[in-house]
Scaffold this active site. Structure first.
Site, short mmCIF file in Angstrom:
data_model
loop_
_atom_site.label_atom_id
_atom_site.label_comp_id
_atom_site.label_asym_id
_atom_site.label_seq_id
_atom_site.Cartn_x
_atom_site.Cartn_y
_atom_site.Cartn_z
N SER A 101 0.82 -1.22 0.00
CA SER A 101 0.00 0.00 0.00
C SER A 101 0.85 1.27 0.00
O SER A 101 1.62 1.50 -0.92
CB SER A 101 -0.96 -0.05 1.19
OG SER A 101 -1.93 0.97 1.12
N ASP A 242 -2.53 6.24 -3.71
CA ASP A 242 -1.40 5.66 -2.99
C ASP A 242 -0.81 4.54 -3.84
O ASP A 242 -1.19 4.35 -5.00
CB ASP A 242 -1.81 5.18 -1.60
CG ASP A 242 -2.75 3.99 -1.63
OD1 ASP A 242 -3.39 3.76 -2.66
OD2 ASP A 242 -2.84 3.28 -0.60
N ASP A 244 -1.01 1.33 -4.11
CA ASP A 244 -1.84 0.30 -4.75
C ASP A 244 -3.18 0.86 -5.22
O ASP A 244 -4.06 0.10 -5.63
CB ASP A 244 -2.03 -0.91 -3.84
CG ASP A 244 -2.86 -0.60 -2.60
OD1 ASP A 244 -2.86 0.56 -2.16
OD2 ASP A 244 -3.50 -1.52 -2.06
N ASP A 246 -5.81 2.15 -3.88
CA ASP A 246 -7.10 1.91 -3.23
C ASP A 246 -7.52 3.06 -2.32
O ASP A 246 -8.57 3.02 -1.70
CB ASP A 246 -7.11 0.59 -2.46
CG ASP A 246 -6.21 0.59 -1.22
OD1 ASP A 246 -5.39 1.53 -1.07
OD2 ASP A 246 -6.33 -0.35 -0.41
#
Length: 451
Positions: A101, A242, A244, A246
């Site tokens: 992340s 960010d 990833d 999400d």
């Protein structure tokens, strides 16, 4: 039962230290065994972000899945929500996202999704963890039954089309100057392309991943670069994802950062006007600002609070019929479209609102004045410290002083030996004093090292 590997959002840790090829292979084998039900061929979908260690973990997991007879479809760099969407779309039994992340490149992690595209339950993760300690050699496939692996062509285009379909076909972003910051992460190709296809004038930063620069001075946790670019090109809006993709934050035309609480408020108000809210309220966590709660109440909506983590938000949404929820950090869950947080889809809903209202982003997305909020971390043994009488007394006194004009949230971190102390209220000086008193009491209990 305490879990050794799975935390609040899958497995995460230092690459090649906590997250080793051996662990990744075992996780894939255990997951493959768990999801192999019935006689048909089974398949796993694997996506990743742009960290250097992604290659190592990806191939280790391919070895694990194929060794227990499961076929593997490799998506390459893709946002976490894309993996969640493509898992049921490709009729896969399990989806895997290799990412840490918003963490730096040295870390990596493994997130698992079921055949419905939702993150696995705590119970299923516990089953996988239990299998890690058993001899999976008993479950290894015969040579003729080993799985196959192949790269999926066109996966990015499929996700782009999915995101575009969350808007009405008649809506165009023509006339909007948009800066998109992809954090040198998983969304570096799909996010700018989706915005361009919808008609926007796009300026992209954070789109040159090299394996090391994910989240480095870019992305939703480091918005300074986005603010600078918005000023430079005189953009209408800046969007930061960010690593990833999400989560999302927004920068308005004046260069002011807008967090997840404000975005949820804007979307909730817009959906309320359009009759799109499944229930008269939204779901957020204990960390969302009191100002959000007061604003929602002023327009006839409620705020249901959960423990920290987008998983808890989603579980409450599913259990109680909400279709909008999220976190202050920018995880926005729109369950009419997605099974997890999707930064790009959330941004598109904000852009649709901007187009519909015909107002600047600063007016559309700034719905309330946040209550002063202070968050501090104390490195202590949480279990011991929070049970000490002196600490309890200081916390109780803090609650008494704030009364109805503020809140306290004291919680152990799920990933490190830290207690997070959050206080908010109308009187900033009072909140700061209370938070400092609690931190001092915790440090005096069983300190590791104060931050």
């Amino acid at each position: 039962m305490a879990r050794k590997h799975f935390g609040t959002d899958g497995i995460r840790g230092r690459a090649n230290a906590a997250i080793t090829p051996e662990l990744a292979m075992k996780v894939a084998q255990a997951t493959g065994v768990l999801f192999q039900r019935g006689e048909q061929r089974h398949r796993a979908v694997i996506g990743k972000d742009t960290r250097l260690s992604g290659y190592m973990i990806e191939y280790a997991m391919v070895a694990g899945f194929t060794s227990v007879g499961m076929d593997v479809l490799l998506l390459g760099p893709m946002p976490t929500p894309a993996v969640a969407m493509l898992t049921p779309s490709m009729r896969a039994d399990v989806g895997v996202m290799i990412s840490a992340s918003h963490n730096p490149y040295e870390d990596n992690g493994i997130k698992l999704f079921g055949p419905d595209g939702f993150k696995l339950s705590d119970e299923m993760e516990a089953e996988i963890e239990a299998k890690l300690d058993r001899d999976v050699a008993l479950k290894l496939s015969k040579p003729a039954d080993l799985g196959r692996a192949k790269r999926v062509e066109g996966a990015q285009a499929r996700y782009i089309e999915f995101t575009k379909r969350t808007l009405t076909r008649s809506l165009s972003l023509e006339g909007l100057r948009i800066v998109i910051d992809c954090a040198n992460g998983a969304g570096y190709k799909v996010a700018p392309e989706a915005l361009w296809e919808l008609g926007a004038e796009v300026f992209a930063i954070g789109t040159e991943p090299d394996g090391f620069n994910i989240n480095r001075d870019v992305g939703s946790t480091a918005p300074a670069a986005l603010v600078k670019k918005v000023h430079e090109v005189r953009a209408d809006i800046g969007i930061a994802l960010d690593g990833d993709a999400d989560r999302v934050i927004i920068v308005d035309e004046n260069g002011k950062v807008i967090d997840g609480d404000q975005l949820m408020a804007a979307i909730a108000a817009g959906w309320q006007e359009e009759g799109r809210l499944a229930r008269p309220g939204i779901v957020a966590t204990l960390m969302s600002n009191l100002g959000l709660e007061r604003y929602l109440e002023s327009i006839g909506l409620t705020l249901a609070r959960t423990a920290v983590g987008d998983r808890h938000v989603l579980e409450h949404m599913r259990a109680h019929g909400y279709n909008l929820g999220g976190e202050q950090s920018g995880h926005i869950i729109l369950s009419d479209y997605c099974t997890t947080g999707d930064g790009l889809v959330a941004a598109l809903q904000v852009l649709a609102l901007v187009k519909r209202l015909g107002k600047p982003v600063s007016q559309v997305c700034r719905r309330f004045d946040p209550v002063p909020q202070i968050l501090k971390n104390v490195r202590v043994n949480a279990a011991q410290s929070l049970e000490q009488d002196h600490v309890k007394r200081v916390i109780e006194e803090g609650h008494r002083k704030l009364g109805k004009n503020g809140r306290l949230v004291i919680r152990p971190s799920g990933t490190e030996p830290v207690v997070r102390v959050m206080g908010e209220g109308d009187n900033r000086d009072l909140v700061e004093t209370i938070v400092d008193d609690i931190c001092e009491a915790l440090n005096a209990a069983t300190p590791l090292a104060a931050e």
